[in-house]
Enzyme design. Structure first.
Site, short mmCIF file in Angstrom:
data_model
loop_
_atom_site.label_atom_id
_atom_site.label_comp_id
_atom_site.label_asym_id
_atom_site.label_seq_id
_atom_site.Cartn_x
_atom_site.Cartn_y
_atom_site.Cartn_z
N GLY A 219 -15.55 100.62 9.04
CA GLY A 219 -14.21 100.86 8.94
C GLY A 219 -13.65 99.76 7.94
N ASP B 41 -19.36 98.54 16.06
CA ASP B 41 -20.17 99.27 16.72
C ASP B 41 -19.50 99.27 18.03
OD1 ASP B 41 -22.00 99.09 14.76
OD2 ASP B 41 -23.54 98.54 15.74
N ASP C 39 -25.71 103.61 6.12
CA ASP C 39 -25.24 102.38 6.80
C ASP C 39 -25.25 101.19 5.83
OD1 ASP C 39 -24.47 100.56 8.70
OD2 ASP C 39 -26.13 101.14 9.98
#
Ligand code: GLA
Length: 378
Positions: free
Chosen positions: A183, A204, A146
């Protein structure tokens, strides 16, 4: 004999490489569960064990859910040797992995290419190979990586993601690699070459119809970037978390299946209503998601709040979703030629589990507010 001997190491390397190939790691979109959407920072060893227990007891494992994924907030400190240790919530990662594996499931973990994770815990920056080895040593089968604090370092995204991919490969353990950078920078164009088996295509998700619909229906145009080994990921499921009604959760599940999206449940599996379980384990809908052709579906028709999405299937049939994003029930009609079909087709309703017979030239159905009628046609 002289000729055969040198072939053994070669054969071994070839077999090991085949196991790590993306098409072997994720031939169809990964399915499982992740702790974040429901538990967030309240995840711990017990929560993971209970999720694994519930995955088996509920029948979810048998419906195809495999990965039990620990998200952010498991990370503790690094030792003087640089090795990462879990915090007090996870006393023994090896024992936890053994437990999850003993149930016929796989264990996933989470980190960041930056110095800190999104929740401010220790990231993998500067420790990529070491962390990959640690995960492999624990028996980890899936890594969500992440971005978050990596932004502050102004790192190049593709090469930063590739670095961890190479570190994972070096361990020799098959570990599914999930890119999470919301993205940005058209990740669908380079996610696969950076080694990603899946990459987030959006920010999210939340447990609200509007947010889910914005992300899900916003995936049109990305289909050509997904396929066996590498998938677009519109984020984890919210089914069963309580913020949407049954029609809305059916829309969520149907849309994700038509998108060939990874299906990572995000609810408390130990406390599921029969309705939640029925949505998550609808085998006919799951079969659409997991279809071996691996084609992502796209919108084939729209009119105001009404949309029809279609996904081609390996048996030559098509999965079709008739969606109503509006605030009143509507009758939707889909022309068979818009689906690339001939004059007549056999139709099966995937939520009613009913054959509807053969229809000629068009199929029509009443679709509830924020709801879906999902069919398979051939
Ligand atoms: C980001 C990710 C989420 C979750 C959290 C954890 O927001 O997109 O899926 O992993 O971080 O901190």
């Amino acid at each position: 004999m002289k000729l055969v001997l040198p072939l053994f190491p070669l054969l071994f390397v070839t077999l090991a490489c085949a196991q790590l190939a993306p098409e072997r790691l994720a031939p169809v979109p990964p399915m499982g569960w992740n702790s974040w959407n429901h538990f967030a920072e309240r995840v711990n060893d017990r929560v993971i064990r209970e999720a694994a227990d519930a995955m088996v007891a509920s029948g979810m494992r048998d419906a195809g859910y495999v990965y039990v994924n620990i998200d952010d907030t498991w990370e503790g400190q690094r030792g003087a040797d640089g090795i990462i240790h879990p915090n007090a919530k996870f006393p023994d990662m090896n024992a936890l992995a053994d437990y999850v594996h003993s149930k016929g499931l796989k264990l996933g973990i989470y980190s960041s290419p930056g110095p800190k994770t999104c929740a401010g815990y220790e990231g993998s920056y500067g420790h990529e190979e070491q962390d990959a080895r640690t995960y492999a040593g624990w028996g980890i089968d899936y890594l969500k990586y992440d971005w978050c604090s990596a932004d502050d370092l102004h790192l190049d995204m593709p090469s930063t993601y590739k670095k961890m991919h190479e570190a994972l490969l070096k361990t020799g353990r098959p570990i599914v690699y999930s890119l999470c950078q919301y993205g940005e920078h058209q990740v669908w164009r380079w996610g696969a070459s950076a080694g990603g088996n899946l990459w987030r295509t959006s920010g999210d998700i939340s447990d609200k119809y509007d947010r889910m619909a914005l992300i899900g229906f916003g995936q049109h145009g990305l289909a050509r970037f997904a396929g066996p080994g590498h998938w677009n990921d519109p984020d984890m499921l919210e089914v069963g978390n309580g913020g949407m009604n049954e029609n809305e959760y059916r829309t969520h599940m149907s849309l994700w299946a038509l998108l060939a999206a990874p299906l990572l449940a995000g609810n408390d599996l130990s406390k599921m209503t029969p309705q939640t379980l029925a949505i998550l384990t609808n085998r006919e809908v799951i079969a659409v998601d997991q279809d071996r052709l691996g084609r992502q579906g796209e919108r084939v028709w729209e009119e105001g709040p009404l949309e029809v999405w279609m996904k081609p299937l390996a048996d030559g049939g098509k999965a079709v979703g008739l969606f109503n994003r509006g605030e009143a029930a509507e009758t939707l009609s889909v022309q068979l030629h818009d689906l690339g079909l001939g004059e007549a087709a056999a139709v099966r309703d995937l939520w009613e589990h009913k054959d509807l017979g053969t229809v000629k030239s068009a199929f029509a159905a009443r679709v509830p507010v924020h709801g879906v009628v999902m069919i398979r046609v051939k």
